[in-house]
Scaffold this motif. Sequence first.
Motif, short mmCIF file in Angstrom:
data_model
loop_
_atom_site.label_atom_id
_atom_site.label_comp_id
_atom_site.label_asym_id
_atom_site.label_seq_id
_atom_site.Cartn_x
_atom_site.Cartn_y
_atom_site.Cartn_z
N TRP A 111 0.84 -1.20 0.00
CA TRP A 111 0.00 0.00 0.00
C TRP A 111 0.87 1.25 0.00
CZ3 TRP A 111 -0.57 4.36 2.80
CH2 TRP A 111 -1.71 5.13 2.54
N SER A 112 1.90 1.27 0.84
CA SER A 112 2.76 2.47 0.93
C SER A 112 3.47 2.75 -0.38
CB SER A 112 3.75 2.34 2.09
OG SER A 112 4.74 1.38 1.80
N VAL A 113 3.91 1.71 -1.07
CA VAL A 113 4.59 1.90 -2.36
C VAL A 113 3.58 2.37 -3.41
CG1 VAL A 113 5.78 0.68 -4.22
CG2 VAL A 113 6.45 0.29 -1.83
N ARG A 114 2.40 1.77 -3.41
CA ARG A 114 1.38 2.11 -4.41
C ARG A 114 0.87 3.55 -4.27
NH1 ARG A 114 -4.16 -1.20 -5.81
NH2 ARG A 114 -4.87 0.24 -7.41
N TYR A 115 0.73 4.03 -3.03
CA TYR A 115 0.09 5.32 -2.81
C TYR A 115 1.02 6.44 -2.36
CZ TYR A 115 -4.24 2.84 -3.57
OH TYR A 115 -5.24 2.11 -4.14
N ILE A 116 2.33 6.23 -2.35
CA ILE A 116 3.23 7.27 -1.87
C ILE A 116 3.13 8.55 -2.70
CG2 ILE A 116 5.25 6.38 -3.13
CD1 ILE A 116 5.16 8.26 0.27
N GLU A 117 2.96 8.43 -4.00
CA GLU A 117 2.84 9.64 -4.82
C GLU A 117 1.60 10.45 -4.44
OE1 GLU A 117 3.23 8.60 -8.94
OE2 GLU A 117 5.32 7.96 -8.68
N ASP A 118 0.49 9.76 -4.15
CA ASP A 118 -0.73 10.46 -3.71
C ASP A 118 -0.49 11.16 -2.37
OD1 ASP A 118 -2.22 9.57 -5.93
OD2 ASP A 118 -2.72 7.70 -4.91
N VAL A 119 0.23 10.50 -1.49
CA VAL A 119 0.52 11.09 -0.18
C VAL A 119 1.43 12.31 -0.34
CG1 VAL A 119 1.66 10.68 2.04
CG2 VAL A 119 0.11 8.95 1.09
N ILE A 120 2.44 12.21 -1.19
CA ILE A 120 3.34 13.34 -1.43
C ILE A 120 2.55 14.52 -2.00
CG2 ILE A 120 5.25 14.15 -2.88
CD1 ILE A 120 6.45 11.28 -2.53
N THR A 121 1.65 14.25 -2.92
CA THR A 121 0.80 15.31 -3.47
C THR A 121 -0.07 15.94 -2.39
OG1 THR A 121 0.76 14.26 -5.65
CG2 THR A 121 -1.03 15.80 -5.17
N ALA A 122 -0.70 15.10 -1.57
CA ALA A 122 -1.55 15.61 -0.48
C ALA A 122 -0.75 16.47 0.49
CB ALA A 122 -2.22 14.45 0.25
N ARG A 123 0.47 16.05 0.81
CA ARG A 123 1.32 16.83 1.71
C ARG A 123 1.63 18.20 1.11
NH1 ARG A 123 5.80 12.20 3.28
NH2 ARG A 123 4.50 11.04 4.73
N GLY A 124 1.95 18.21 -0.17
CA GLY A 124 2.25 19.48 -0.83
C GLY A 124 1.05 20.41 -0.83
N GLU A 125 -0.13 19.87 -1.12
CA GLU A 125 -1.35 20.67 -1.10
C GLU A 125 -1.63 21.21 0.29
OE1 GLU A 125 -4.21 17.95 -2.72
OE2 GLU A 125 -3.48 18.23 -4.79
N TYR A 126 -1.45 20.38 1.29
CA TYR A 126 -1.66 20.80 2.68
C TYR A 126 -0.68 21.92 3.04
CZ TYR A 126 -1.71 20.70 7.77
OH TYR A 126 -1.81 21.05 9.10
N ASP A 127 0.58 21.73 2.71
CA ASP A 127 1.60 22.73 3.03
C ASP A 127 1.31 24.06 2.34
OD1 ASP A 127 2.80 20.78 4.54
OD2 ASP A 127 4.45 20.41 3.13
N THR A 128 0.86 24.00 1.09
CA THR A 128 0.52 25.22 0.37
C THR A 128 -0.69 25.89 0.99
OG1 THR A 128 1.39 24.32 -1.70
CG2 THR A 128 -0.20 26.12 -1.89
N ARG A 129 -1.70 25.11 1.33
CA ARG A 129 -2.93 25.63 1.91
C ARG A 129 -2.70 26.25 3.29
NH1 ARG A 129 -5.40 21.17 1.71
NH2 ARG A 129 -5.44 20.60 3.90
N THR A 130 -1.82 25.67 4.08
CA THR A 130 -1.61 26.15 5.45
C THR A 130 -0.40 27.07 5.58
OG1 THR A 130 -0.23 24.22 6.00
CG2 THR A 130 -2.62 24.04 6.41
N GLY A 131 0.33 27.27 4.47
CA GLY A 131 1.50 28.13 4.53
C GLY A 131 2.69 27.49 5.22
N ARG A 132 2.62 26.20 5.39
CA ARG A 132 3.71 25.47 6.04
C ARG A 132 4.87 25.34 5.06
NH1 ARG A 132 3.26 19.52 8.80
NH2 ARG A 132 5.47 19.28 9.18
N PRO A 133 6.09 25.66 5.52
CA PRO A 133 7.24 25.53 4.62
C PRO A 133 7.52 24.07 4.29
CG PRO A 133 7.97 26.12 6.84
CD PRO A 133 6.47 26.12 6.85
N ARG A 134 7.94 23.85 3.08
CA ARG A 134 8.23 22.47 2.63
C ARG A 134 9.60 22.04 3.03
NH1 ARG A 134 5.28 21.51 -3.10
NH2 ARG A 134 3.41 22.62 -2.55
#
Length: 134
Positions: A111-134
């Motif tokens: 599961w982690s290998v299959r969905y890591i790209e989705d998780v990375i995308t979600a993290r980026g969207e969250y960081d952008t939305r909350t102003g959290r530095p990457r």
Amino acid sequence: MEAVENATGPMASFDPYERGCPSRDLLDRIGSKWAVLVLGELGRNGASRFGRLRQALAGVSEKMLTQTLRTLERDGLVSRTVHPEVPPHVEYELTSLGQTLREPLKALTEWSVRYIEDVITARGEYDTRTGRPR
């Protein structure tokens, strides 16, 4: 707690969502990063010496690997065998109880290998939305 049946007979009913439940403690231990990786490595490649495990698990310190192996041995998931040689040869392997974790851990790994790209995308969207530095 109410008694229920398992493969070996009656046992107490455990609920990891309840404070103080021993199954919560077990989930915490087998869910730790190094425990998952040690169990996965032993499940994939069988018995292993300490040095080979440490090499296979890039980034684990000697102290953390030692602690993880001791904990897994105490919980009955890993066995430690000392072969009487000079120098002593020590091997670790999954016990029959540890073997029962192979399929669940394999599924989690896949599961982690299959969905890591989705998780990375979600993290980026969250960081952008909350102003959290990457």
